[in-house]
Design an enzyme around this catalytic site. Structure first.
Site: not given
Ligand code: DGL
Length: 271
Positions: A14, A77-78, A190
């Site tokens: 992530d 991580c999306n 997210c």
């Molecule tokens: N955890 C990340 C996601 O799932 C978002 C955090 C970021 O912007 O780095 O998109």
């Protein structure tokens, strides 16, 4: 596909420590598995970065996880999944299984929400890439997706503001947006957002179906390992949690995302 062994670890990455919400669920559902987690804290947040930058980071991290002998690489991580899933598969897909957080979520929506109007919140990268919309349109079950970028949520959560007026005002502002009106369910796209699921539920007076994808993703990991006969049968799994930049505040934040205190190791991938 290279010959893989069931006692090899699962690699999870992530932009930072948000993906620990997914790692936690993987560990809960698959306690026998060894885990190598990589949080690219040096480049956090990914959500505001360019697609090209996120692709470069993701490919490099995937190679690192291959070096660590991972049998499966999970893009937790999306933002990274929407920018780089195809590319990561192209680069390392012959040496390890690759799973992202988006495909299992689409399969879940297809099975449970055909014909419904689905809201989605995520980073700018996730929402502006339109990857969810394209994939939902591809499965063609009449789901209408209404997505809205909520960029301040991830950093606010990282600051530990998960239960106060700051997060409540942000949610009030974001979730009242016209784009998110008249939806049947809301996808948390997210990996930081499961931490504030209770606050989101409160905003909707507990009347909204909120889709926290961590369970769905851990199930997809299990299904892939089962299918390839790669579920680990031996005991004493190892767990390593690497970050590309180390600060005390990242360490303090891990408790929020993983429940138990874990040891973060600094891995200087970019130095
Ligand atoms: N955890 C990340 C996601 O799932 C978002 C955090 C970021 O912007 O780095 O998109």
């Amino acid at each position: 596909m290279r010959q893989l062994a069931s006692n090899q670890p699962i690699g999870i990455f992530d932009s930072g420590i948000g993906g620990l919400t997914i790692a936690k669920e993987v560990v809960r559902q698959l306690p026998q598995e060894s885990i190598v987690y990589f949080g690219d804290t040096a480049h956090l947040p990914y959500g505001d970065k360019s697609t090209a930058a996120i692709q470069a980071y993701s490919v490099k991290i995937a190679h690192l996880l291959l070096q660590q002998q991972c049998k499966l690489i999970l893009i937790a991580c999306n933002s990274a999944a929407s920018a780089a899933y195809e590319l990561v598969k192209e680069y390392v897909g012959k040496q390890a299984l690759v799973i992202d957080v988006i495909t299992p979520t689409i399969n879940y929506l297809r099975e449970h929400y055909a014909g419904k109007v689905i809201g989605l919140i995520g980073t700018k990268q996730t929402v502006n890439s339109n990857v969810y919309k394209k994939k939902i349109d591809d499965v063609a079950v009449g789901i209408r997706l209404k997505s809205y970028a909520t960029p301040l949520l991830a950093t606010t959560i990282e600051e530990g503001f998960t239960n106060n007026l700051v997060i409540e005002s942000l949610l009030q502002e974001y979730l009242s947006h016209t784009e998110l009106k008249n939806i049947d369910a809301l996808v948390l796209a997210c990996t930081h957002y499961p931490i504030i699921k209770h606050k989101i539920a409160e905003f909707y007076q507990n009347k909204m179906d909120i889709i926290d994808t961590s369970e769905i993703i851990a199930q997809a990991v299990r299904a892939q390992l089962e299918y390839h006969q790669l579920l680990n049968k031996t005991a004493n799994p190892s767990k390593h949690f690497y970050v590309s930049d180390y600060t005390e505040s990242f360490l303090a934040g891990t408790k929020l995302f993983f429940d138990e205190m874990i040891k973060l190791e600094h891995y200087p991938l970019w130095e």
